[in-house]
Design a protein around this motif. Structure first.
Motif, PDB file in Angstrom:
ATOM      1  N   LEU A 268       0.824  -1.204   0.000  1.00 55.10           N
ATOM      2  CA  LEU A 268       0.000   0.000   0.000  1.00 55.10           C
ATOM      3  C   LEU A 268       0.859   1.255   0.000  1.00 55.10           C
ATOM      4  O   LEU A 268       0.579   2.210  -0.736  1.00 55.10           O
ATOM      5  CB  LEU A 268      -0.936  -0.003   1.210  1.00 55.10           C
ATOM      6  CG  LEU A 268      -1.840   1.209   1.368  1.00 55.10           C
ATOM      7  CD1 LEU A 268      -2.737   1.390   0.144  1.00 55.10           C
ATOM      8  CD2 LEU A 268      -2.679   1.091   2.620  1.00 55.10           C
ATOM      9  N   VAL A 269       1.917   1.266   0.793  1.00 53.78           N
ATOM     10  CA  VAL A 269       2.830   2.417   0.828  1.00 53.78           C
ATOM     11  C   VAL A 269       3.433   2.651  -0.554  1.00 53.78           C
ATOM     12  O   VAL A 269       3.505   3.796  -1.030  1.00 53.78           O
ATOM     13  CB  VAL A 269       3.936   2.194   1.886  1.00 53.78           C
ATOM     14  CG1 VAL A 269       5.069   3.199   1.734  1.00 53.78           C
ATOM     15  CG2 VAL A 269       3.347   2.270   3.281  1.00 53.78           C
TER      16      VAL A 269
ATOM     17  N   ALA B 129       2.172   1.722  -3.487  1.00 54.33           N
ATOM     18  CA  ALA B 129       1.132   2.166  -4.414  1.00 54.33           C
ATOM     19  C   ALA B 129       0.798   3.640  -4.198  1.00 54.33           C
ATOM     20  O   ALA B 129       0.627   4.397  -5.170  1.00 54.33           O
ATOM     21  CB  ALA B 129      -0.120   1.308  -4.248  1.00 54.33           C
ATOM     22  N   GLU B 130       0.729   4.057  -2.944  1.00 51.61           N
ATOM     23  CA  GLU B 130       0.445   5.467  -2.661  1.00 51.61           C
ATOM     24  C   GLU B 130       1.587   6.365  -3.129  1.00 51.61           C
ATOM     25  O   GLU B 130       1.350   7.440  -3.689  1.00 51.61           O
ATOM     26  CB  GLU B 130       0.182   5.671  -1.171  1.00 51.61           C
ATOM     27  CG  GLU B 130      -1.148   5.099  -0.729  1.00 51.61           C
ATOM     28  CD  GLU B 130      -1.408   5.268   0.756  1.00 51.61           C
ATOM     29  OE1 GLU B 130      -0.455   5.514   1.529  1.00 51.61           O
ATOM     30  OE2 GLU B 130      -2.578   5.160   1.135  1.00 51.61           O
ATOM     31  N   ALA B 131       2.822   5.931  -2.925  1.00 51.33           N
ATOM     32  CA  ALA B 131       3.974   6.705  -3.383  1.00 51.33           C
ATOM     33  C   ALA B 131       3.989   6.799  -4.907  1.00 51.33           C
ATOM     34  O   ALA B 131       4.281   7.865  -5.460  1.00 51.33           O
ATOM     35  CB  ALA B 131       5.271   6.082  -2.883  1.00 51.33           C
TER      36      ALA B 131
ATOM     37  N   THR C 106       1.380   6.731  -6.878  1.00 51.85           N
ATOM     38  CA  THR C 106       0.306   7.651  -7.255  1.00 51.85           C
ATOM     39  C   THR C 106       0.745   9.097  -7.051  1.00 51.85           C
ATOM     40  O   THR C 106       0.554   9.947  -7.937  1.00 51.85           O
ATOM     41  CB  THR C 106      -0.965   7.358  -6.433  1.00 51.85           C
ATOM     42  OG1 THR C 106      -1.392   6.027  -6.713  1.00 51.85           O
ATOM     43  CG2 THR C 106      -2.082   8.315  -6.772  1.00 51.85           C
ATOM     44  N   LEU C 107       1.325   9.392  -5.890  1.00 50.72           N
ATOM     45  CA  LEU C 107       1.799  10.753  -5.623  1.00 50.72           C
ATOM     46  C   LEU C 107       2.882  11.172  -6.614  1.00 50.72           C
ATOM     47  O   LEU C 107       2.905  12.313  -7.080  1.00 50.72           O
ATOM     48  CB  LEU C 107       2.320  10.856  -4.192  1.00 50.72           C
ATOM     49  CG  LEU C 107       1.275  10.787  -3.086  1.00 50.72           C
ATOM     50  CD1 LEU C 107       1.949  10.719  -1.719  1.00 50.72           C
ATOM     51  CD2 LEU C 107       0.338  11.983  -3.160  1.00 50.72           C
TER      52      LEU C 107
ATOM     53  N   GLN D  72       1.313  12.008  -9.923  1.00 50.62           N
ATOM     54  CA  GLN D  72       0.582  13.278  -9.872  1.00 50.62           C
ATOM     55  C   GLN D  72       1.524  14.471  -9.847  1.00 50.62           C
ATOM     56  O   GLN D  72       1.251  15.494 -10.464  1.00 50.62           O
ATOM     57  CB  GLN D  72      -0.334  13.305  -8.635  1.00 50.62           C
ATOM     58  CG  GLN D  72      -1.497  12.363  -8.729  1.00 50.62           C
ATOM     59  CD  GLN D  72      -2.270  12.253  -7.431  1.00 50.62           C
ATOM     60  OE1 GLN D  72      -1.797  12.635  -6.358  1.00 50.62           O
ATOM     61  NE2 GLN D  72      -3.472  11.701  -7.520  1.00 50.62           N
TER      62      GLN D  72
END
Length: 51
Positions: free
Chosen positions: A32-33, A35-37, A39-40, A43
């Motif tokens: 999850l960490v 995947a979030e990184a 995505t950020l 962006q």
């Protein structure tokens, strides 16, 4: 997704057989960490540290 189905099948087999599962909670948290990184980073267009 065949790989996802295989992971679920292995999970169910481990639970039903009383064996430990291959993936632990911290494996999921790390995924999850990451995947979030990702995505950020997508962006912002900049690298995002995982630590």
């Amino acid at each position: 997704m065949p790989s996802c189905a295989a992971e679920w099948a292995a999970f169910v087999e481990a639970i039903n057989g009383g064996r430990p599962v291959a993936a632990r909670l911290d494996d999921g948290v790390l995924a999850l960490v990451m995947a979030e990184a990702a995505t950020l980073s997508a962006q912002s267009g900049k690298p995002v540290p995982l630590a």
